[in-house]
Design a protein around this motif. Structure first.
Motif, PDB file in Angstrom:
ATOM      1  N   GLY A 184      -3.387   8.763  10.460  1.00 39.27           N
ATOM      2  CA  GLY A 184      -4.762   8.512  10.921  1.00 39.27           C
ATOM      3  C   GLY A 184      -5.097   7.040  10.755  1.00 39.27           C
ATOM      4  N   GLY A 185      -6.392   6.721  10.738  1.00 44.54           N
ATOM      5  CA  GLY A 185      -6.809   5.349  10.480  1.00 44.54           C
ATOM      6  C   GLY A 185      -6.882   4.468  11.705  1.00 44.54           C
ATOM      7  N   LYS A 186      -7.173   3.197  11.434  1.00 43.14           N
ATOM      8  CA  LYS A 186      -7.358   2.199  12.490  1.00 43.14           C
ATOM      9  C   LYS A 186      -6.556   0.964  12.147  1.00 43.14           C
ATOM     10  CE  LYS A 186     -10.534   2.017  15.039  1.00 43.14           C
ATOM     11  NZ  LYS A 186     -10.426   2.331  16.462  1.00 43.14           N
ATOM     12  N   LEU A 187      -6.233   0.201  13.169  1.00 45.01           N
ATOM     13  CA  LEU A 187      -5.625  -1.117  12.969  1.00 45.01           C
ATOM     14  C   LEU A 187      -6.493  -1.927  11.986  1.00 45.01           C
ATOM     15  CD1 LEU A 187      -3.386  -2.783  14.677  1.00 45.01           C
ATOM     16  CD2 LEU A 187      -5.359  -3.801  15.772  1.00 45.01           C
ATOM     17  N   THR A 188      -7.797  -1.923  12.236  1.00 45.47           N
ATOM     18  CA  THR A 188      -8.734  -2.726  11.453  1.00 45.47           C
ATOM     19  C   THR A 188      -8.700  -2.381   9.965  1.00 45.47           C
ATOM     20  OG1 THR A 188     -10.134  -2.692  13.405  1.00 45.47           O
ATOM     21  CG2 THR A 188     -11.168  -3.460  11.380  1.00 45.47           C
ATOM     22  N   GLY A 189      -8.426  -1.121   9.647  1.00 42.29           N
ATOM     23  CA  GLY A 189      -8.498  -0.700   8.248  1.00 42.29           C
ATOM     24  C   GLY A 189      -7.161  -0.712   7.533  1.00 42.29           C
ATOM     25  N   TYR A 190      -6.134  -1.367   8.122  1.00 44.40           N
ATOM     26  CA  TYR A 190      -4.774  -1.227   7.584  1.00 44.40           C
ATOM     27  C   TYR A 190      -4.666  -1.701   6.129  1.00 44.40           C
ATOM     28  CZ  TYR A 190      -3.645  -6.177   7.502  1.00 44.40           C
ATOM     29  OH  TYR A 190      -3.628  -7.498   7.171  1.00 44.40           O
ATOM     30  N   ARG A 191      -5.423  -2.732   5.770  1.00 41.36           N
ATOM     31  CA  ARG A 191      -5.268  -3.318   4.434  1.00 41.36           C
ATOM     32  C   ARG A 191      -5.759  -2.339   3.356  1.00 41.36           C
ATOM     33  NH1 ARG A 191      -7.405  -5.990   0.460  1.00 41.36           N
ATOM     34  NH2 ARG A 191      -9.447  -5.262   1.158  1.00 41.36           N
ATOM     35  N   LYS A 192      -6.861  -1.661   3.661  1.00 37.89           N
ATOM     36  CA  LYS A 192      -7.411  -0.691   2.716  1.00 37.89           C
ATOM     37  C   LYS A 192      -6.502   0.539   2.623  1.00 37.89           C
ATOM     38  CE  LYS A 192     -11.094  -1.465   0.417  1.00 37.89           C
ATOM     39  NZ  LYS A 192     -10.892  -1.623  -1.027  1.00 37.89           N
ATOM     40  N   MET A 193      -5.954   0.947   3.777  1.00 37.25           N
ATOM     41  CA  MET A 193      -5.024   2.083   3.766  1.00 37.25           C
ATOM     42  C   MET A 193      -3.839   1.750   2.863  1.00 37.25           C
ATOM     43  SD  MET A 193      -5.082   2.913   7.846  1.00 37.25           S
ATOM     44  CE  MET A 193      -3.761   4.097   7.925  1.00 37.25           C
ATOM     45  N   ALA A 194      -3.343   0.520   3.011  1.00 40.99           N
ATOM     46  CA  ALA A 194      -2.192   0.087   2.205  1.00 40.99           C
ATOM     47  C   ALA A 194      -2.564   0.109   0.726  1.00 40.99           C
ATOM     48  CB  ALA A 194      -1.759  -1.312   2.631  1.00 40.99           C
ATOM     49  N   GLU A 195      -3.756  -0.358   0.426  1.00 37.83           N
ATOM     50  CA  GLU A 195      -4.191  -0.399  -0.982  1.00 37.83           C
ATOM     51  C   GLU A 195      -4.177   1.011  -1.578  1.00 37.83           C
ATOM     52  OE1 GLU A 195      -7.968  -2.324  -1.597  1.00 37.83           O
ATOM     53  OE2 GLU A 195      -8.149  -1.551  -3.624  1.00 37.83           O
ATOM     54  N   ARG A 196      -4.697   1.981  -0.818  1.00 35.58           N
ATOM     55  CA  ARG A 196      -4.745   3.358  -1.344  1.00 35.58           C
ATOM     56  C   ARG A 196      -3.331   3.892  -1.600  1.00 35.58           C
ATOM     57  NH1 ARG A 196      -9.690   3.566   1.606  1.00 35.58           N
ATOM     58  NH2 ARG A 196      -8.823   4.001   3.646  1.00 35.58           N
ATOM     59  N   VAL A 197      -2.411   3.606  -0.663  1.00 34.49           N
ATOM     60  CA  VAL A 197      -1.040   4.109  -0.826  1.00 34.49           C
ATOM     61  C   VAL A 197      -0.359   3.439  -2.020  1.00 34.49           C
ATOM     62  CG1 VAL A 197       1.263   4.142   0.235  1.00 34.49           C
ATOM     63  CG2 VAL A 197      -0.732   4.739   1.599  1.00 34.49           C
ATOM     64  N   VAL A 198      -0.496   2.122  -2.120  1.00 35.36           N
ATOM     65  CA  VAL A 198       0.218   1.409  -3.183  1.00 35.36           C
ATOM     66  C   VAL A 198      -0.405   1.732  -4.553  1.00 35.36           C
ATOM     67  CG1 VAL A 198       1.058  -0.836  -3.997  1.00 35.36           C
ATOM     68  CG2 VAL A 198       0.998  -0.341  -1.544  1.00 35.36           C
ATOM     69  N   ASP A 199      -1.717   1.949  -4.588  1.00 35.82           N
ATOM     70  CA  ASP A 199      -2.346   2.421  -5.849  1.00 35.82           C
ATOM     71  C   ASP A 199      -1.689   3.729  -6.288  1.00 35.82           C
ATOM     72  OD1 ASP A 199      -4.090   0.334  -5.993  1.00 35.82           O
ATOM     73  OD2 ASP A 199      -5.892   1.472  -5.465  1.00 35.82           O
ATOM     74  N   LEU A 200      -1.497   4.620  -5.323  1.00 32.07           N
ATOM     75  CA  LEU A 200      -0.881   5.921  -5.626  1.00 32.07           C
ATOM     76  C   LEU A 200       0.555   5.734  -6.136  1.00 32.07           C
ATOM     77  CD1 LEU A 200      -0.795   9.067  -5.452  1.00 32.07           C
ATOM     78  CD2 LEU A 200      -0.074   8.810  -3.068  1.00 32.07           C
TER      79      LEU A 200
END
Ligand code: FAD
Length: 554
Positions: free
Chosen positions: A375-391
């Motif tokens: 899911g998600g958007k191009l625009t939100g990629y940095r936040k998506m990455a943050e959530r994954v790497v936090d995990l």
């Protein structure tokens, strides 16, 4: 932190290095999501690998509307949190990649029977600006009917009631992905394109390694061991989940979106317009270089994932939309110079139509440990990455006591983005310093940022070696310098990678490109030592790709 090469000639070496170590994290998928995760994880000190089975960004990340936007329409769906997050991300990206994230005024005409009424638009845009933290100078302006018609004389006026003017940001999605990958490599991530995750290796119920196949060179596959594996394969995510035996519960719902490109003279808009269509949807028309592009559609999709086709129905829909709002332009299918179709990897929700599905991202963790983000958007990629790497850090903390390192990508300037001054001023400087290149110098700045300098410098040296040159020879010399840069710095493997994802010329400089194809293939042949037969095959393949951009299925 050891900076890694992104030279095409280093591909095999990088794959070998990946297979000789145990990575902290292997990212599968080199679209914007995978690229963002690789950068975030490498910047936090993890040993990271990324494999992409096609070219970087060859999936959805080169096929979007190319806007870094707050998603105005998500406000209407009540997704306030999403609008706030992507709005803030937009500001961060503008700061960190000023060469490829460009403010763009968007006109929203208000029409009888349209999606937004005057009051709701005024309030909606006000809220949108506040949520996104938009600076005062860039906040929305409401316009009267006369002011709207003056701003965009091509608009039909019989149903026009007024307009709203607000800020979006324009980008090049594939270039953004490449710049993020280059930045990840500079932070130590090992990234390879045309390398497919072919098999997941399970040991004692846990995912322990991935078998990776070099799509270009064949040979024995690589066994890449990693403590954590992230599935960032967008539309392909469920295929990998199925291989992992974890395709249960939520699934992807793919919808197709098409864009068409026409010459600027055919649709000579004064600025970008986001306008109503008879079926209740809204469509963008965005001027860019010598063209205007129009999109998008939103229809359910279950065909092949690699090359979703543009159909005649898609073309008819978008041209009708434009002709309905700008009646004097009378666009016909033969006016279309180029096109692309992309697949939105959305999360399925029962009973919802394509346009109603949420654009929010979700993370799934399977019993084997495979982490999938979709899911998600191009625009939100940095936040998506943050959530994954936090995990990933939380898991590594529990499993091996690794200390948590917080995300710092909001302060990482992307490759090419460290401009000494504003992009326009920097471009003007380079045009003066490399006067032989004229306007090409400006174009290169908005493509490569500071990378433009090395391309222009190399071109200058070549020209110095050859004495006086005519305009055509200068253009060819610059093309070869650009290709050389793409080979050494951006892992370009084939002519179509170059014309679609490194430069976007297939979409936005189609006419100039046509005359350059033979020179381009010759450049590749020299770099890779292709014999004549292979060069001919690659030329035919490139011509077929160019032709496919204007061939529409029935
Ligand atoms: P992808 O870019 O598809 O990347 C996944 C990658 O995984 C692919 O490159 C694929 O080749 C690779 N892969 C698959 N299987 C394997 C394997 N086994 N091994 C190795 N690699 C593999 N967002 C915005 O913010 N702004 C917009 O204007 C916008 N407009 C859009 C318009 C349209 C029509 C569409 C379709 C989307 C739009 N989006 C927009 C959304 C945005 O484009 C996507 O959210 C984003 O590009 C998804 O990126 P991704 O990396 O998740 O997927």
């Amino acid at each position: 932190m050891q900076s890694r090469s992104l030279s095409v000639f280093a591909r095999t070496g990088i794959l070998e290095s990946m297979s000789e170590t145990v990575l902290d994290l292997l990212v599968i998928g080199g679209g914007i999501t995978g690229a963002g995760i690789a950068l975030d994880a490498a910047a936090r000190g993890l040993a990271v690998g990324l494999v992409e089975k096609q070219d970087f960004a060859a999936g959805t990340s080169s096929r979007s509307t190319k806007l870094i936007h707050g998603g105005l329409r998500y406000l209407k769906q009540g997704e306030v949190g999403l609008v706030r997050e992507v709005g803030r991300e937009r500001a961060i990206l503008f700061r960190n990649a000023p060469h490829i994230v460009i403010p763009e005024k968007m006109l929203l005409p208000l029409v009888q029977g349209g999606t937004y009424g005057k009051l709701a638009t005024s309030a909606g845009l006000w809220l949108y600006d506040r949520l996104a933290g938009v600076e005062k100078a860039e906040r929305r302006i409401m316009l009267s009917k006369e002011e709207t018609a003056k701003r965009e004389p091509l608009l039909r006026t019989d149903i026009l009631k007024g307009g709203g003017l607000y800020y979006e940001y324009r980008t090049d999605d594939a270039r953004l992905t490449i710049e993020v990958i280059k930045t990840a490599a500079a932070h130590g991530a090992m990234c390879v394109n045309y390398a497919e995750a072919a098999e997941l290796v399970n040991e004692g119920g846990k995912l322990a390694a991935v078998i990776v196949r070099d799509v270009l060179n064949g040979g024995a596959p690589y066994r890449i061991r990693a403590k954590k594996v992230v599935n960032a394969t967008g539309p392909w995510a469920d295929l990998l989940r199925r291989q992992d035996g974890s395709l249960t519960g939520k699934r992807l719902h793919l919808t197709k979106g098409v864009h068409l490109v026409v010459a600027r003279e055919r649709l000579p808009l004064r600025q970008s317009v986001y306008f109503d269509v008879a079926d209740g949807r809204m469509v963008f028309a965005i001027p860019r270089d010598g063209t205007t592009y129009i999109g998008t559609t939103d229809t359910d999709y279950d065909g092949p994932l690699e090359q979703p086709a543009v159909t005649r129905g898609d073309v008819e829909y978008l041209l009708n939309a434009v002709n309905g709002m700008f009646p004097s332009v009378r666009l016909q299918p033969e006016h279309v110079e180029s096109s692309w179709a992309g697949l939105r990897p959305l999360i399925h929700e029962d009973g919802k139509s394509p346009s109603e599905l949420s654009r929010k991202d979700e993370i799934f963790v399977s019993p084997s440990g495979l982490i999938t983000i979709a899911g998600g958007k191009l625009t939100g990629y940095r936040k998506m990455a943050e959530r994954v790497v936090d995990l990933v850090f939380r898991q590594l903390g529990e499993e091996e006591g690794r200390s948590f390192v917080p995300c710092g990508t909001d302060r990482i300037v992307l490759s090419g983005g460290r401009l000494p001054k504003r992009p326009a001023e920097y471009a003007a400087d380079l045009r003066e310093r490399f006067s032989y290149a004229g306007e090409e110098a400006v174009r290169l700045v908005y493509r490569y940022g500071t990378g433009a300098e090395s391309i222009l410098q190399r071109g200058k040296e070549e020209i110095g070696n050859h004495g006086e040159m005519n305009i055509e020879s200068v253009r060819q010399t610059l093309l070869m310098s650009e290709l050389d840069y793409a080979l050494r710095e951006e892992m370009v493997c084939a002519p179509e990678d170059f014309v679609i994802r490194r430069t976007g010329d297939l979409y936005f400089r189609r006419r100039q490109l046509n005359g350059m194809l033979p020179v381009l293939v010759e450049g590749f042949a020299r770099a890779f030592g292709w014999d004549e037969a292979h060069a001919n095959t690659m030329r035919e393949r490139l011509e077929a790709v160019c032709e496919a951009a204007v061939r529409f299925e029935t």
